[in-house]
Write an enzyme that holds these catalytic residues in place. Sequence first.
Site, PDB file in Angstrom:
ATOM      1  N   TRP A 158     -34.229   5.514 -23.410  1.00 22.85           N
ATOM      2  CA  TRP A 158     -34.589   4.284 -24.426  1.00 22.85           C
ATOM      3  C   TRP A 158     -34.635   2.949 -23.883  1.00 22.85           C
ATOM      4  O   TRP A 158     -35.269   1.972 -24.497  1.00 22.85           O
ATOM      5  CB  TRP A 158     -34.237   4.535 -25.896  1.00 22.85           C
ATOM      6  CG  TRP A 158     -32.582   4.687 -25.969  1.00 22.85           C
ATOM      7  CD1 TRP A 158     -31.910   5.828 -25.968  1.00 22.85           C
ATOM      8  CD2 TRP A 158     -31.794   3.569 -25.605  1.00 22.85           C
ATOM      9  NE1 TRP A 158     -30.622   5.467 -25.874  1.00 22.85           N
ATOM     10  CE2 TRP A 158     -30.430   4.054 -25.660  1.00 22.85           C
ATOM     11  CE3 TRP A 158     -31.789   1.852 -25.597  1.00 22.85           C
ATOM     12  CZ2 TRP A 158     -29.256   3.385 -25.834  1.00 22.85           C
ATOM     13  CZ3 TRP A 158     -30.864   1.321 -25.623  1.00 22.85           C
ATOM     14  CH2 TRP A 158     -29.477   2.045 -25.703  1.00 22.85           C
ATOM     15  N   ASN A 159     -33.540   2.711 -22.973  1.00 22.40           N
ATOM     16  CA  ASN A 159     -33.361   1.439 -22.495  1.00 22.40           C
ATOM     17  C   ASN A 159     -34.037   0.694 -21.860  1.00 22.40           C
ATOM     18  O   ASN A 159     -34.425  -0.854 -22.006  1.00 22.40           O
ATOM     19  CB  ASN A 159     -31.811   1.261 -22.005  1.00 22.40           C
ATOM     20  CG  ASN A 159     -31.821   1.866 -20.754  1.00 22.40           C
ATOM     21  OD1 ASN A 159     -32.476   2.994 -20.510  1.00 22.40           O
ATOM     22  ND2 ASN A 159     -30.546   1.668 -20.052  1.00 22.40           N
ATOM     23  N   LYS A 182     -41.989  12.911 -20.985  1.00 22.75           N
ATOM     24  CA  LYS A 182     -41.333  12.835 -22.139  1.00 22.75           C
ATOM     25  C   LYS A 182     -40.617  11.571 -22.436  1.00 22.75           C
ATOM     26  O   LYS A 182     -39.528  11.670 -21.749  1.00 22.75           O
ATOM     27  CB  LYS A 182     -40.617  14.185 -22.404  1.00 22.75           C
ATOM     28  CG  LYS A 182     -39.844  14.346 -23.469  1.00 22.75           C
ATOM     29  CD  LYS A 182     -38.339  14.248 -23.748  1.00 22.75           C
ATOM     30  CE  LYS A 182     -37.842  14.026 -24.887  1.00 22.75           C
ATOM     31  NZ  LYS A 182     -37.576  12.943 -25.481  1.00 22.75           N
ATOM     32  N   PRO A 183     -41.149  10.699 -22.953  1.00 21.70           N
ATOM     33  CA  PRO A 183     -40.311   9.450 -23.108  1.00 21.70           C
ATOM     34  C   PRO A 183     -39.283   9.592 -24.363  1.00 21.70           C
ATOM     35  O   PRO A 183     -39.261  10.594 -25.144  1.00 21.70           O
ATOM     36  CB  PRO A 183     -41.288   8.376 -23.678  1.00 21.70           C
ATOM     37  CG  PRO A 183     -42.497   9.209 -24.515  1.00 21.70           C
ATOM     38  CD  PRO A 183     -42.238  10.715 -23.621  1.00 21.70           C
ATOM     39  N   ALA A 184     -38.035   8.924 -24.483  1.00 20.79           N
ATOM     40  CA  ALA A 184     -37.120   8.841 -25.546  1.00 20.79           C
ATOM     41  C   ALA A 184     -37.716   8.932 -26.852  1.00 20.79           C
ATOM     42  O   ALA A 184     -38.644   8.113 -27.149  1.00 20.79           O
ATOM     43  CB  ALA A 184     -36.007   7.869 -25.349  1.00 20.79           C
ATOM     44  N   GLY A 235     -31.180   9.203 -17.439  1.00 19.37           N
ATOM     45  CA  GLY A 235     -30.376   9.214 -18.701  1.00 19.37           C
ATOM     46  C   GLY A 235     -29.225   9.318 -18.470  1.00 19.37           C
ATOM     47  O   GLY A 235     -28.618   8.926 -17.348  1.00 19.37           O
ATOM     48  N   SER A 236     -28.518   9.880 -19.418  1.00 14.13           N
ATOM     49  CA  SER A 236     -26.841   9.888 -19.515  1.00 14.13           C
ATOM     50  C   SER A 236     -26.408  11.113 -18.445  1.00 14.13           C
ATOM     51  O   SER A 236     -27.401  12.159 -18.206  1.00 14.13           O
ATOM     52  CB  SER A 236     -26.507  10.389 -20.893  1.00 14.13           C
ATOM     53  OG  SER A 236     -27.230  11.560 -21.191  1.00 14.13           O
ATOM     54  N   GLU A 257     -31.447   9.976 -12.243  1.00 14.77           N
ATOM     55  CA  GLU A 257     -30.758   8.678 -12.435  1.00 14.77           C
ATOM     56  C   GLU A 257     -30.081   8.600 -13.628  1.00 14.77           C
ATOM     57  O   GLU A 257     -30.361   8.588 -14.771  1.00 14.77           O
ATOM     58  CB  GLU A 257     -31.810   7.720 -12.474  1.00 14.77           C
ATOM     59  CG  GLU A 257     -32.911   7.357 -11.296  1.00 14.77           C
ATOM     60  CD  GLU A 257     -32.214   6.684 -10.003  1.00 14.77           C
ATOM     61  OE1 GLU A 257     -31.148   5.965 -10.425  1.00 14.77           O
ATOM     62  OE2 GLU A 257     -32.831   6.575  -9.199  1.00 14.77           O
ATOM     63  N   CYS A 291     -27.879   0.693 -17.261  1.00 14.88           N
ATOM     64  CA  CYS A 291     -27.184   1.651 -16.384  1.00 14.88           C
ATOM     65  C   CYS A 291     -26.509   0.796 -15.488  1.00 14.88           C
ATOM     66  O   CYS A 291     -25.475   1.225 -14.859  1.00 14.88           O
ATOM     67  CB  CYS A 291     -28.011   2.645 -15.898  1.00 14.88           C
ATOM     68  SG  CYS A 291     -29.349   2.051 -14.962  1.00 14.88           S
ATOM     69  N   GLU A 388     -18.636   4.422 -20.281  1.00 10.10           N
ATOM     70  CA  GLU A 388     -19.877   3.487 -20.045  1.00 10.10           C
ATOM     71  C   GLU A 388     -19.775   2.821 -21.602  1.00 10.10           C
ATOM     72  O   GLU A 388     -19.889   3.629 -22.642  1.00 10.10           O
ATOM     73  CB  GLU A 388     -21.023   4.446 -19.968  1.00 10.10           C
ATOM     74  CG  GLU A 388     -22.274   3.415 -19.422  1.00 10.10           C
ATOM     75  CD  GLU A 388     -23.528   4.256 -19.015  1.00 10.10           C
ATOM     76  OE1 GLU A 388     -23.714   5.495 -19.273  1.00 10.10           O
ATOM     77  OE2 GLU A 388     -24.414   3.852 -18.320  1.00 10.10           O
TER      78      GLU A 388
HETATM   79  P1  NAP Z   1     -29.806  10.447 -22.908  1.00 10.97           P
HETATM   80  O1  NAP Z   1     -29.318  10.726 -24.248  1.00 10.97           O
HETATM   81  O2  NAP Z   1     -29.535  11.293 -21.695  1.00 10.97           O
HETATM   82  O3  NAP Z   1     -31.454  10.441 -23.076  1.00 10.97           O
HETATM   83  C1  NAP Z   1     -32.307  10.322 -22.094  1.00 10.97           C
HETATM   84  C2  NAP Z   1     -33.852  11.056 -22.256  1.00 10.97           C
HETATM   85  O4  NAP Z   1     -33.417  12.673 -22.286  1.00 10.97           O
HETATM   86  C3  NAP Z   1     -34.334  11.084 -23.815  1.00 10.97           C
HETATM   87  O5  NAP Z   1     -35.780  11.212 -23.342  1.00 10.97           O
HETATM   88  C4  NAP Z   1     -33.848  12.129 -24.404  1.00 10.97           C
HETATM   89  O6  NAP Z   1     -34.604  12.574 -25.482  1.00 10.97           O
HETATM   90  C5  NAP Z   1     -33.772  13.285 -23.420  1.00 10.97           C
HETATM   91  N1  NAP Z   1     -32.681  14.373 -23.736  1.00 10.97           N
HETATM   92  C6  NAP Z   1     -31.625  14.357 -24.430  1.00 10.97           C
HETATM   93  N2  NAP Z   1     -31.263  15.548 -24.595  1.00 10.97           N
HETATM   94  C7  NAP Z   1     -32.107  16.403 -23.756  1.00 10.97           C
HETATM   95  C8  NAP Z   1     -32.097  17.752 -23.499  1.00 10.97           C
HETATM   96  N3  NAP Z   1     -31.124  18.776 -23.905  1.00 10.97           N
HETATM   97  N4  NAP Z   1     -32.880  18.262 -22.573  1.00 10.97           N
HETATM   98  C9  NAP Z   1     -33.890  17.399 -22.287  1.00 10.97           C
HETATM   99  N5  NAP Z   1     -33.907  16.110 -22.486  1.00 10.97           N
HETATM  100  C10 NAP Z   1     -33.065  15.751 -23.355  1.00 10.97           C
HETATM  101  O7  NAP Z   1     -29.747   8.734 -22.581  1.00 10.97           O
HETATM  102  P2  NAP Z   1     -29.981   7.499 -23.297  1.00 10.97           P
HETATM  103  O8  NAP Z   1     -29.167   7.420 -24.411  1.00 10.97           O
HETATM  104  O9  NAP Z   1     -31.513   7.707 -23.651  1.00 10.97           O
HETATM  105  O10 NAP Z   1     -30.097   6.635 -22.259  1.00 10.97           O
HETATM  106  C11 NAP Z   1     -29.029   5.981 -21.869  1.00 10.97           C
HETATM  107  C12 NAP Z   1     -28.367   6.464 -20.577  1.00 10.97           C
HETATM  108  O11 NAP Z   1     -29.205   6.508 -19.329  1.00 10.97           O
HETATM  109  C13 NAP Z   1     -26.937   5.797 -20.287  1.00 10.97           C
HETATM  110  O12 NAP Z   1     -26.051   6.536 -19.668  1.00 10.97           O
HETATM  111  C14 NAP Z   1     -27.608   5.050 -18.776  1.00 10.97           C
HETATM  112  O13 NAP Z   1     -26.715   4.544 -17.846  1.00 10.97           O
HETATM  113  C15 NAP Z   1     -28.728   6.035 -18.076  1.00 10.97           C
HETATM  114  N6  NAP Z   1     -29.613   5.268 -17.590  1.00 10.97           N
HETATM  115  C16 NAP Z   1     -29.702   5.532 -16.280  1.00 10.97           C
HETATM  116  C17 NAP Z   1     -30.527   4.670 -15.322  1.00 10.97           C
HETATM  117  C18 NAP Z   1     -30.620   4.938 -13.950  1.00 10.97           C
HETATM  118  O14 NAP Z   1     -31.539   4.525 -13.165  1.00 10.97           O
HETATM  119  N7  NAP Z   1     -29.629   5.403 -13.332  1.00 10.97           N
HETATM  120  C19 NAP Z   1     -31.456   3.864 -15.935  1.00 10.97           C
HETATM  121  C20 NAP Z   1     -31.328   3.692 -17.486  1.00 10.97           C
HETATM  122  C21 NAP Z   1     -30.611   4.443 -18.031  1.00 10.97           C
HETATM  123  P3  NAP Z   1     -34.444  12.124 -26.935  1.00 10.97           P
HETATM  124  O15 NAP Z   1     -34.579  10.726 -27.001  1.00 10.97           O
HETATM  125  O16 NAP Z   1     -35.674  12.790 -27.971  1.00 10.97           O
HETATM  126  O17 NAP Z   1     -32.964  12.395 -27.339  1.00 10.97           O
END
Ligand code: NAP
Length: 489
Positions: A158-159, A182-184, A235-236, A257, A291, A388
């Site tokens: 989402w960020n 699949k977006p957040a 994502g995370s 990522e 991130c 984090e």
């Molecule tokens: P997240 O909770 O990991 O969610 C990311 C995406 O994954 C969302 O679309 C989420 O869907 C989906 N998701 C969650 N559980 C899942 C599952 N069991 N199976 C498949 N998909 C699943 O992360 P976030 O809170 O949105 O974003 C923050 C994190 O992203 C931080 O850790 C940040 O450091 C990291 N990030 C990394 C980068 C990079 O380039 N390295 C860039 C930006 C962010 P829902 O929204 O429907 O839950």
Amino acid sequence: MTHPFSDSPFFRQQLYIGGKWSDALSGKTLAVEDPATGTILGSIPNGGTEETRLAIEAAHTAFKSFSQTTAAERADMLRLLHQLILDNKEVLAQILTAEQGKPLSEARGEVGMSAAYVLWFAEEARRTYGEIIPSPWQGRRIMATRQPVGVVGAITPWNFPSSMLARKIAPAIAAGCTMVCKPATQTPYSGLAWAELCEQAGIPAGVVNVVTGSAREIGAELTANPKVQKITFTGSTDVGKVLLTQAAQTVKKVSMELGGNAPFIVFDDADLDRAVEGAIASKFRNAGQTCVCTNRIYVQSGIYDRFIDKLTTATAALQIGRGTEAGTEIGPLVDGNSVDKVDELLADAVAKGGRVVAGGKRHALGANFFEPTVIADATSDMRFAREEIFGPLAPVFRFETEQGAIDLANDTEFGLACYFYTKDLGRAFRVSEALEYGIVGVNEGLVTTEVAPFGGFKESGMGREGSLHGIADYLEIKYVCMGGLNAAS
Ligand code: NAP
């Protein structure tokens, strides 16, 4: 409720599968909130396994013809897409701010960055060269060619709801792949806007599909379905590990990522004002929710007190407000859980001797607002030394020696971005080589650009996005040995 973008064709509230807009098969929806006000912006389909399967089928069918298009044709489509983003930048930024909360100025910057990725990969589409390799055999020739991997499943956070998809959609199209995105769930509208943009740019039906709904179901289908060849996830780290485990069952290619825990080191010989400016930019962008945001600030003891003074003054001057208000520098956090986590990390630090010198509490503007906060006398036993933060807390630790700073910086399972400030050329090389990170800012706090490789070491991920490397993950290498070439005897 109406918004400036209510009537825009880019504000879509349906799934996009095979070039058609539709609701979830169950008809169920999920509400989407504006984090600044808590008001409902609209709804999205609560899709799952079946909708994902349909989208994969559409992408699989489209791949047959799309993979046969020429690089020049795909480059033209991407150029059109780039222009469409620029032409509609304002409304795309408004949608982004409404669902995510970041200041409009940052949302405009993000949409501009999305356009930049699209243009970059329009150019790279034409450069997916192969190789002719000197043959060890007479009468045989050896070639290595590159071809698109196939159907790609993309999941984004989402960020950065626009640019994280740009880094995936643009190289996938450039390479000749098709996709299911699949977006957040908290920020789906920027993702659905990509579908509208692709439709308007004339990208063939089925090439880019967007599904919203149950992350668990969509992720499980994308990772299990044999028609998907690659998973790209931002994502995370925790969710990344789940997807890696699932994708292992069908041995898909994966790009990850993931999370970060960026150190920001200021040596005694640094340009102090520049370091403070960099710390503010890299810590507080998107209210600390990136991130690559600075997580731990390490300052050498000779300038520690002066750095704290200047950082405190600059932090206190930041303007907090709704993202839509002119002049806002810090918007809301994305939701109440994020605010609770910031509060917990702050309480933990204070209990262990941390000194709050700026901010330090929730903000009167609304439930999701938190004051940008500086904590002096931070120590390694505080939770944010390992976790984090993803919020506007800036902990400042003290260090004595160069090696000590390197050891502290590397003492984490993460390895995405890091920053350090020095005027000593030898130190600039020594330290940048010793830091176990994929991205190093030397005397710079903001370093992301479409021309440079973005990605992490260690548990921050695998693969690189952007740059000439960003298309590589969407291409398979094929070795062709042509034999029987000797003259007939
Ligand atoms: P997240 O909770 O990991 O969610 C990311 C995406 O994954 C969302 O679309 C989420 O869907 C989906 N998701 C969650 N559980 C899942 C599952 N069991 N199976 C498949 N998909 C699943 O992360 P976030 O809170 O949105 O974003 C923050 C994190 O992203 C931080 O850790 C940040 O450091 C990291 N990030 C990394 C980068 C990079 O380039 N390295 C860039 C930006 C962010 P829902 O929204 O429907 O839950």
